[in-house]
Design an enzyme around this catalytic site. Structure first.
Site, PDB file in Angstrom:
ATOM      1  N   SER A  58       0.727  -1.361   0.098  1.00 34.33           N
ATOM      2  CA  SER A  58      -0.100  -0.347  -0.224  1.00 34.33           C
ATOM      3  C   SER A  58       1.155   0.840   0.077  1.00 34.33           C
ATOM      4  O   SER A  58       2.040   1.583   0.600  1.00 34.33           O
ATOM      5  CB  SER A  58      -0.687  -0.414   1.278  1.00 34.33           C
ATOM      6  OG  SER A  58      -1.547   1.300   1.671  1.00 34.33           O
TER       7      SER A  58
ATOM      8  N   TYR B 175      -2.135  -1.414   9.593  1.00 37.44           N
ATOM      9  CA  TYR B 175      -2.126  -1.799   8.433  1.00 37.44           C
ATOM     10  C   TYR B 175      -0.545  -1.276   8.235  1.00 37.44           C
ATOM     11  O   TYR B 175      -0.383  -1.918   7.426  1.00 37.44           O
ATOM     12  CB  TYR B 175      -3.228  -0.668   8.056  1.00 37.44           C
ATOM     13  CG  TYR B 175      -3.103  -1.170   6.905  1.00 37.44           C
ATOM     14  CD1 TYR B 175      -4.065  -2.181   6.429  1.00 37.44           C
ATOM     15  CD2 TYR B 175      -3.160  -0.496   5.645  1.00 37.44           C
ATOM     16  CE1 TYR B 175      -4.003  -2.244   4.638  1.00 37.44           C
ATOM     17  CE2 TYR B 175      -3.403   0.474   4.693  1.00 37.44           C
ATOM     18  CZ  TYR B 175      -3.336  -1.369   4.023  1.00 37.44           C
ATOM     19  OH  TYR B 175      -3.838  -1.685   2.037  1.00 37.44           O
TER      20      TYR B 175
END
Ligand code: NAP
Length: 247
Positions: free
Chosen positions: A142, A155
């Site tokens: 990401s 995350y």
């Protein structure tokens, strides 16, 4: 069109929805037989298999919770018996829950790392023995890893680990002619990104990249198609940030 004997085989984790589903569709169009992994979205995975088959392709749905090593081992076995030896592995299964670090529960920390990090580790470890020589692995990281957004600490940490696994594993597969790369998307219009965000916040994210729009799943599937295909044969151990120029 390749014959069945020569057809390359791809396994896409988290292939039932979102970015993973777009990747499965794209790899099927590229000529791969595609195994579509899901954890709970059986109906979506089955519908995608039917779509691919109706378009003349080969596909199979395979249930496995990627955080469980025994599920992953069984998944590789099922794909091998239904489609054949796997050439390309794409790790797209993932979860995101936004929470300041101080408010993150033990359970959320563990679930995030179990699926995003251990899930990738589990499939890589299995692939070490079972992926065909000359194959390719694409992990989905990401762009938040470089944005360091508040609320994303766990995350981001889980995805930073995925980038590390990518870079080391590329070296450990020396001699096998297998490339290992990651794609790191910016904000992409899927349930994972949209969930819990106001229209204003979504618009804010859409305006962040200089291209002034959210990514669509096919913005990422095209990059995965490249990394899994012959044109990326000399790209190895890299993280490609597909994010409209946000970072
Ligand atoms: P999504 O639409 O929520 O889809 C997530 C997929 O992961 C689903 O197919 C889901 O299947 C699967 N999954 C979740 N837990 C699983 C498990 N334990 N085992 C197997 N499969 C599991 O999310 P997305 O936006 O497409 O995200 C795909 C990947 O891109 C993720 O790794 C995410 O972190 C990354 N990413 C997304 C964005 C974004 O803005 N959307 C940006 C950067 C990176 P079930 O429904 O069957 O559980």
């Amino acid at each position: 069109m390749s014959t069945q004997a020569q057809q390359r085989i791809a396994l896409v984790t988290g292939g039932s929805r979102g970015i993973g589903a777009a990747i499965a569709r794209r790899l099927a169009r590229d000529g791969f037989a595609v195994a579509i992994n899901y954890a709970s979205s059986a109906a979506e995975a089955d519908a995608l298999v039917r779509d691919i088959q109706q378009a003349g392709g080969r596909a199979a749905a395979v249930r496995a919770d990627v955080s469980r090593a025994e599920d992953v081992r069984a998944m590789f076995g099922q794909v091998e018996s239904e489609l054949g030896r796997i050439d390309v592995l794409v790790n797209s299964a993932g979860i995101l829950e936004i929470k300041p670090l101080a408010e993150t529960s033990d359970e959320l920390f563990e679930r995030t790392f179990a699926i995003n990090t251990r899930g990738t580790f589990n499939t890589l470890r299995e692939a070490a023995a079972r992926l065909a020589d000359g194959g390719a692995i694409v992990n989905v990281s990401s762009t938040t890893v470089v944005l360091n957004l508040p609320g994303y600490s766990v995350y981001i940490a889980s995805k930073a680990a995925v980038e590390s696994l990518t870079q080391v594993f590329a070296k450990e597969l020396r001699g096998r002619r297998i490339t290992v790369n990651a794609v790191a998307p910016g904000p992409v219009a899927t349930e994972l990104f949209m969930k819990g965000k106001s229209a204003e916040l979504i618009e804010h994210y859409a305006k962040m990249p200089p291209l002034e729009r959210l990514g669509q799943p096919d913005d990422i599937s095209g990059v995965v198609s490249f990394l899994a295909g012959p044109d990326a044969g000399w790209v190895n151990g890299q993280v490609l940030r597909a994010n409209g120029g946000i970072a």
